[in-house]
Design a protein around this motif. Structure first.
Motif, PDB file in Angstrom:
ATOM      1  N   SER A  90     -27.888 -39.417  10.759  1.00  0.00           N
ATOM      2  CA  SER A  90     -27.615 -38.163  11.481  1.00  0.00           C
ATOM      3  C   SER A  90     -27.536 -38.415  12.990  1.00  0.00           C
TER       4      SER A  90
ATOM      5  N   ALA B 118     -24.216 -40.042  13.675  1.00  0.00           N
ATOM      6  CA  ALA B 118     -23.138 -39.047  13.562  1.00  0.00           C
ATOM      7  C   ALA B 118     -23.103 -38.174  14.821  1.00  0.00           C
TER       8      ALA B 118
ATOM      9  N   ASN C  22     -20.703 -35.096   9.557  1.00  0.00           N
ATOM     10  CA  ASN C  22     -21.924 -35.607   8.942  1.00  0.00           C
ATOM     11  C   ASN C  22     -22.024 -35.183   7.477  1.00  0.00           C
TER      12      ASN C  22
ATOM     13  N   THR D 267     -18.526 -44.653   9.809  1.00  0.00           N
ATOM     14  CA  THR D 267     -18.951 -43.621  10.775  1.00  0.00           C
ATOM     15  C   THR D 267     -18.329 -43.937  12.137  1.00  0.00           C
TER      16      THR D 267
ATOM     17  N   ALA E 251     -19.910 -39.692   8.414  1.00  0.00           N
ATOM     18  CA  ALA E 251     -21.197 -40.323   8.100  1.00  0.00           C
ATOM     19  C   ALA E 251     -21.565 -40.076   6.642  1.00  0.00           C
TER      20      ALA E 251
END
Ligand code: PMP
Ligand code: GLN
Length: 384
Positions: A22, A25, A32, A339, A345
């Protein structure tokens, strides 16, 4: 002067993959589809009910077991869905999230040296929770690629020290579900033993294709040895509220509450007051399966134009994909690369194995707005 030295209880643990992906991202502005949380708004009505509860003055400690009317409505829900009688006073405790319910159940049961059977891939908190309690994880791989349990292997790994078997249905990260025949195997293994069961059912309403949710709550003969953990965050699209509950037998719940009362003691009152009212409308949870299945199928349709190959998902927020038609990189490298290079992601499934077993699959979370899924797919189509 001497200074204290911390001896880590979890020397091998780094930052969870959910936070890692996270953060990456966010840093890169990627779509995400990694960490499991919805990006669509939660119910306005539930927000108003909680707001109303605060304005009506429900702002002091709730009962340590949880707001009474919430436990009552949960017992009614369990009776109508799983055809069993659960006493809200003695068998349900509201917790600050499913993760806490799991940890508290394990802390209630485990003693140092106990063996705990954990199936991998496993949700990332399970093994650290076992280790923090001084117990020993005994790992068993779910069978790739359908991720069913090999019960013969379970029989081989049970010893006189086996204290607990940990289950999760619907399963994170694979979307596999337990079937009634799995429960029959489980029953025969634990019969006349001192083995407890923990079942993580935070995705109880997210089962697709008309299949039932095989909750442990359906089996009264297993409840004398079981804790079952749930999460309101997952059910009502408010993962940031961190509210859940644990259900067990009166005897086990009494011990659970001894641990709970000296840890968090009681949970956010206005949320519980709002949820108690919201849950009286059964549609709020009965509609979830169709709502999320539509997203799963929509995402599958978009992904059909990419070089990713889906593995079956029967439940949860998640869909696994193989990427063997794209690359043979390790899954972590692959996730990070797509990513960075393509702006989407995912979560590498090796992160759910202690030894990093890598079947070259990544997990996508499809609990997202259609436009988010479309944006991700537009980028993923470019990978070849
Ligand atoms: N178990 C599983 C399998 C999960 O995916 C999650 C969601 N993060 C949890 C437990 C924890 O739920 P909560 O956010 O309520 O702590
Ligand atoms: N359950 C969520 C997932 O699997 C994440 C929860 C967390 O970040 N701890 O993605």
């Amino acid at each position: 002067m001497a200074s204290p030295t911390i001896v880590s209880k979890l020397p091998d643990v780094g930052t969870t993959i959910f936070t890692v992906m996270s953060s990456l991202a966010a840093e890169l502005g990627a779509v995400n589809l990694g960490q499991g949380f919805p990006d669509f708004p939660m119910s306005e009505e539930l927000v108003s009910l909680v707001d109303g509860a605060m304005r009506d003055g429900y702002n002091q400690y709730a009962h340590m077991n949880g707001w009474g009317p919430l436990r009552e409505v949960l017992a009614e829900k369990i009776a109508s869905l799983y055809h069993t009688t659960i006493n809200p006073d003695t068998q349900i405790t509201i917790t600050p999230g499913g993760t806490y319910a799991i940890y508290t159940a394990l802390t209630t049961i485990l003693r140092p040296g106990d063996e705990v059977i954990v199936f991998e891939p496993a949700y990332d908190s399970y093994i650290p929770n076992v280790v923090t309690n001084g117990a020993i994880p005994v790992r068993i791989d779910l069978r790739f690629p359908d991720y069913r349990v090999d019960w013969d292997e379970v029989r081989r790994k049970v010893t006189p020290r086996t204290r607990l078997i940990m289950l999760n249905t619907p399963h994170n990260p694979t979307g596999a579900i337990l079937r009634p025949e799995d429960i029959e195997q489980l029953k025969s293994i634990v019969k006349d033993t001192g083995i407890f069961i923990h079942c993580d059912e935070v995705y109880e309403h997210l089962v697709y294709d008309g299949l039932p949710h095989t909750s442990i709550l359906r089996y009264p003969e297993l409840m004398e040895r079981s804790f079952v953990s749930f999460s309101f965050g997952k059910v009502y699209h408010c993962t940031g509220w961190k509210l859940g509950y644990s259900v067990s037998s009166p005897e086990l719940m009494r011990e659970f509450r001894k641990v709970h009362q000296f840890n968090c003691f009681s949970c956010h009152t206005p949320s519980q007051v709002g949820l108690a009212k919201f849950l009286t409308n059964k549609e709020t949870y009965l509609s979830l399966s169709a709502f999320l299945q539509k997203k799963r199928d929509f995402f599958a349709g978009l992904m059909a134009a990419t070089k990713f190959t889906p593995l079956p998902s029967f439940g949860s927020y998640f869909q696994l994909y193989k990427y063997d038609r794209i690359s043979d990189e390790p899954d972590r490298d692959f996730s990070i690369r797509i990513t960075r290079e393509y702006g989407v992601a995912t979560i590498p499934v090796s992160a759910f194995y202690i030894d990093g077993k890598d079947d070259r699959v990544v997990r996508f979370c499809f609990a997202k707005k259609e436009e988010t899924l479309e944006k991700a797919a537009e980028r993923l189509i470019k990978i070849n």
